[in-house]
Scaffold this motif. Structure first.
Motif, PDB file in Angstrom:
ATOM      1  N   ALA A  95     -37.119  38.173  -2.745  1.00  0.00           N
ATOM      2  CA  ALA A  95     -37.732  39.109  -1.803  1.00  0.00           C
ATOM      3  C   ALA A  95     -37.131  38.977  -0.408  1.00  0.00           C
ATOM      4  O   ALA A  95     -36.782  39.974   0.233  1.00  0.00           O
ATOM      5  CB  ALA A  95     -39.244  38.881  -1.755  1.00  0.00           C
ATOM      6  N   SER A  96     -37.001  37.747   0.087  1.00  0.00           N
ATOM      7  CA  SER A  96     -36.474  37.549   1.437  1.00  0.00           C
ATOM      8  C   SER A  96     -35.000  37.947   1.513  1.00  0.00           C
ATOM      9  O   SER A  96     -34.544  38.530   2.500  1.00  0.00           O
ATOM     10  CB  SER A  96     -36.648  36.088   1.872  1.00  0.00           C
ATOM     11  OG  SER A  96     -35.951  35.211   0.998  1.00  0.00           O
TER      12      SER A  96
ATOM     13  N   LEU B 192     -40.477  27.732  -7.614  1.00  0.00           N
ATOM     14  CA  LEU B 192     -41.165  28.697  -6.766  1.00  0.00           C
ATOM     15  C   LEU B 192     -40.300  29.128  -5.591  1.00  0.00           C
ATOM     16  O   LEU B 192     -40.270  30.301  -5.212  1.00  0.00           O
ATOM     17  CB  LEU B 192     -42.476  28.096  -6.259  1.00  0.00           C
ATOM     18  CG  LEU B 192     -43.553  27.859  -7.322  1.00  0.00           C
ATOM     19  CD1 LEU B 192     -44.741  27.104  -6.726  1.00  0.00           C
ATOM     20  CD2 LEU B 192     -44.022  29.178  -7.917  1.00  0.00           C
TER      21      LEU B 192
ATOM     22  N   GLU C 210     -37.670  31.547  -6.824  1.00  0.00           N
ATOM     23  CA  GLU C 210     -38.239  32.860  -7.143  1.00  0.00           C
ATOM     24  C   GLU C 210     -38.559  33.658  -5.880  1.00  0.00           C
ATOM     25  O   GLU C 210     -38.415  34.880  -5.849  1.00  0.00           O
ATOM     26  CB  GLU C 210     -39.487  32.685  -8.003  1.00  0.00           C
ATOM     27  CG  GLU C 210     -39.178  32.217  -9.427  1.00  0.00           C
ATOM     28  CD  GLU C 210     -40.424  32.016 -10.269  1.00  0.00           C
ATOM     29  OE1 GLU C 210     -41.534  31.958  -9.675  1.00  0.00           O
ATOM     30  OE2 GLU C 210     -40.298  31.915 -11.499  1.00  0.00           O
ATOM     31  N   LYS C 211     -38.971  32.973  -4.807  1.00  0.00           N
ATOM     32  CA  LYS C 211     -39.279  33.653  -3.544  1.00  0.00           C
ATOM     33  C   LYS C 211     -38.009  34.126  -2.839  1.00  0.00           C
ATOM     34  O   LYS C 211     -38.072  34.996  -1.970  1.00  0.00           O
ATOM     35  CB  LYS C 211     -40.066  32.709  -2.628  1.00  0.00           C
ATOM     36  CG  LYS C 211     -41.491  32.441  -3.101  1.00  0.00           C
ATOM     37  CD  LYS C 211     -42.185  31.463  -2.166  1.00  0.00           C
ATOM     38  CE  LYS C 211     -43.606  31.168  -2.640  1.00  0.00           C
ATOM     39  NZ  LYS C 211     -44.291  30.182  -1.772  1.00  0.00           N
TER      40      LYS C 211
ATOM     41  N   ASP D  93     -31.227  32.122   3.816  1.00  0.00           N
ATOM     42  CA  ASP D  93     -32.217  31.965   2.739  1.00  0.00           C
ATOM     43  C   ASP D  93     -31.608  31.224   1.545  1.00  0.00           C
ATOM     44  O   ASP D  93     -32.266  30.403   0.908  1.00  0.00           O
ATOM     45  CB  ASP D  93     -32.734  33.334   2.296  1.00  0.00           C
ATOM     46  CG  ASP D  93     -33.597  33.999   3.359  1.00  0.00           C
ATOM     47  OD1 ASP D  93     -34.133  33.274   4.211  1.00  0.00           O
ATOM     48  OD2 ASP D  93     -33.711  35.233   3.348  1.00  0.00           O
TER      49      ASP D  93
END
Length: 292
Positions: A45-46, A38, A41-42, A62
């Motif tokens: 976007a960031s 997870l 996968e996030k 990130d």
């Protein structure tokens, strides 16, 4: 370190082959393997938001959050303990796959910053030469089928710089030796100096210039004349501390507009990157007095 640990664990406990995950995907995100997935996968976007706003340090930050999470994951799952017990080999395979997949994702997002190192990472995971030519949208998805890819270890990703003894001795001598004198400033004649109109000025008013943290606007009395001067001394002096100070002012400098404010001279100060002190007087020399 993460890349090295991952390759070593796969080499030791899976004969150098990246195993497929054998545990079913848990629900609710309770499994630590799912947490890593997870988080990876996030990242998309960031990372995209940071790149689009040109905040590259945030994008790298990130990536490193996933690196830190993967390192913690290794400590938490302890694959060496799983291998030693031999009681849950399917769990061991899932752990090894998860860290390999995390490293693959990290390399993908690192590639714009360190393309050669990213290629070395994917190569060490045994991914084929055609992998890097595949669309990014496909490669960013978690769950890559390594097809029992064979990892390759070709030394540290960032090898330690080795310096032979002779060179090291010379370097040590340079460190110990006193610093060389800086190149001399070109000499000037007395006529050159005479072209400068240096006079005593008394600061009568001082205020900050909006949105310019280093600049102050000064009103300087020079004899019967009042000069407006912009000075980059705000980080060393507050406006109120300057009132009444006698300074050395260059009066025949071509006026300049700085941040929309005209400056009619330049005061003298010591320092390069930051101001260490103003050139002032002990005696109460009258303003406007010529300095020679």
């Amino acid at each position: 370190n993460l890349v090295s640990r991952t390759l070593t664990l796969i080499e030791k406990f899976s004969s150098g082959n990246v195993p497929p995950p054998t545990l079913p995907s848990p629900t609710g995100g309770e499994d630590v393997s799912e947490e890593i997935r997870l988080m990876a996968e996030k990242l998309d976007a960031s990372y995209a938001a940071a790149i689009n706003s040109l905040q590259f340090h945030h994008a790298l930050g990130d990536i490193w959050k996933v690196v830190d999470a993967a390192n913690r994951y290794i400590e938490k799952t302890a694959p060496w303990a799983l291998a030693k017990s031999g009681a849950d080999l399917s769990r061991l395979e899932t752990v090894l796959y998860t860290i390999a997949e995390a490293v693959r994702i990290i390399a993908l997002y690192l590639s714009p910053f360190m393309p050669q190192k990213a290629l070395e990472i994917t190569g060490s995971l045994g991914l084929s030469a055609g992998y890097d030519s595949l669309p990014f949208e496909k490669r960013k998805l978690w769950g890559w089928d390594f097809k029992k890819a064979k990892i390759t270890k070709s030394g540290p990703l960032f090898p330690r710089l080795e310096i032979d003894k002779e060179k090291k001795t010379k370097m040590d001598e340079k460190v110990i030796a006193p610093p060389a004198a800086s190149p001399p400033t070109p000499l000037i004649t007395i006529e050159d100096f005479g072209r400068l109109d240096l006079r005593v000025g008394i600061i009568r008013e001082a205020e900050a210039i909006p949105k310019a943290k280093k600049l102050l606007k000064l009103r300087v009395e020079v004899g019967a004349e009042m000069r407006q001067v912009v000075a980059g001394i705000a980080e060393s002096y507050s406006p109120e501390a300057l009132i009444g100070k006698r300074i050395v002012l260059i009066c025949n400098l071509v006026p300049a507009v700085i941040r929309g404010v005209e400056s009619q001279g330049m005061l003298l100060a010591a320092g390069s990157e930051s101001v260490m002190g103003l050139a002032t007087f002990i005696e109460e020399v009258p303003s406007g007095t010529k300095i020679k």
